[in-house]
Design an enzyme around this catalytic site. Sequence first.
Site, PDB file in Angstrom:
ATOM      1  N   ARG A 240       5.724  -2.384   7.736  1.00  0.00           N
ATOM      2  CA  ARG A 240       4.784  -2.902   8.738  1.00  0.00           C
ATOM      3  C   ARG A 240       4.207  -1.707   9.487  1.00  0.00           C
ATOM      4  NH1 ARG A 240       4.400  -6.929   6.402  1.00  0.00           N
ATOM      5  NH2 ARG A 240       4.737  -9.080   7.091  1.00  0.00           N
ATOM      6  N   GLU A 269      -4.798  -4.615  11.332  1.00  0.00           N
ATOM      7  CA  GLU A 269      -5.340  -4.874   9.986  1.00  0.00           C
ATOM      8  C   GLU A 269      -6.376  -5.969  10.036  1.00  0.00           C
ATOM      9  OE1 GLU A 269      -2.054  -5.664   7.358  1.00  0.00           O
ATOM     10  OE2 GLU A 269      -1.009  -3.855   7.971  1.00  0.00           O
ATOM     11  N   HIS A 288      -2.768  -3.579   2.353  1.00  0.00           N
ATOM     12  CA  HIS A 288      -1.609  -4.484   2.505  1.00  0.00           C
ATOM     13  C   HIS A 288      -1.424  -5.348   1.236  1.00  0.00           C
ATOM     14  CE1 HIS A 288       1.010  -6.720   5.667  1.00  0.00           C
ATOM     15  NE2 HIS A 288       1.530  -6.839   4.462  1.00  0.00           N
TER      16      HIS A 288
HETATM   17  C1  DGY Z   1       5.098  -9.801   3.480  1.00  0.00           C
HETATM   18  O1  DGY Z   1       5.358 -10.722   2.715  1.00  0.00           O
HETATM   19  O2  DGY Z   1       5.537  -9.730   4.616  1.00  0.00           O
HETATM   20  C2  DGY Z   1       4.193  -8.774   2.951  1.00  0.00           C
HETATM   21  O3  DGY Z   1       4.066  -7.693   3.799  1.00  0.00           O
HETATM   22  C3  DGY Z   1       2.869  -9.392   2.752  1.00  0.00           C
HETATM   23  O4  DGY Z   1       2.390  -9.734   3.994  1.00  0.00           O
END
Ligand code: DGY
Length: 322
Positions: A240, A269, A288
């Site tokens: 993240r 984002e 992402h």
């Molecule tokens: C998640 O599943 O958390 C991945 O980062 C995709 O958002």
Amino acid sequence: MSKKRVFLTRRLHEFALKELRKKYSIEVHSGKIPIPREKLLKKIANVEGLICFPYDKIDKEVIDAAKNLHAISTYSVGYDHIDINYAKKRGIQIGYTPDVLTDATADLAITLMLDLLRRVTEGDRIIRRGDWKVIYGAYDYVGVDISKKTLGIVGLGRIGRVVAQRAKAFGMNVMYYNRNRLSKSVEQKLGVKYSTLNSLFSKSDVVSLHVPHNSQTNEMVNLSLLKKMKKNSYIVNTARGKIINESDLIFALKKKLIAGAALDVFTNEPIDSKNPLLKLENVVLAPHIGSSTAETRAKMAEITVKNLNRGIAGKNPIYSVK
Ligand code: DGY
């Protein structure tokens, strides 16, 4: 008996929608993504189930607006977009989708690392700009070897462990930092060495982040940690964005305190068109896409529906946020 109602903040695969329609009266948001806040507050008011995605902020206000909500099923492994404590207090079941995206996300971390160390995307940019001169000399456009380098993994959970296995196959040495140290036998099996966080940052050639985002990990990577890194080392983030203080990272990259970064996740984002990261050559950017393979996304949809079904029935989802 009338069907229970389920709201989806965006479209899922057709097979998943079909499954949902058999049991529930469903409504799928279409139009602007993420769903505008006002619409979410309105649509959630009477539903029993919510299927949401990482860009939907499911905070106290949204949960308060949902008078009948039994289950939230997020199409993601991360759940930092949901006020978990508050939802739990309300007795709402919360499901998420770990495991099925482990391989895809680990693959992306390795992909980004290889790209960064061998300057693939940078080369692509050079060619597209029409700047490809004759670059085959001893010092032209050289990357670095992967094998025998040390990879420091922060967070040796599901994804971190698979990254470790992949990295070993490339001949890397792997060290890790985890809140709780693993048993000696697991360390031996995985061929990894435990390290403190400071020591991991100072000894690694590549640091890869695999912790969830929460109050303890928020901006855990700051200038003081980045300064500990070797000048020829790299950082990869597929976890993240908010785990890194992005301004500190940009400073470290600009000042060449580290050699480069590969990022799949960002503080905000999509990133702003003025984000300085866009101007830095020693950075690889991805939008992402950690879990973004056809197979994985389909499995995530399947789990999302199963979690929702169990949650609405008052049972713990298959993958339940504890
Ligand atoms: C998640 O599943 O958390 C991945 O980062 C995709 O958002």
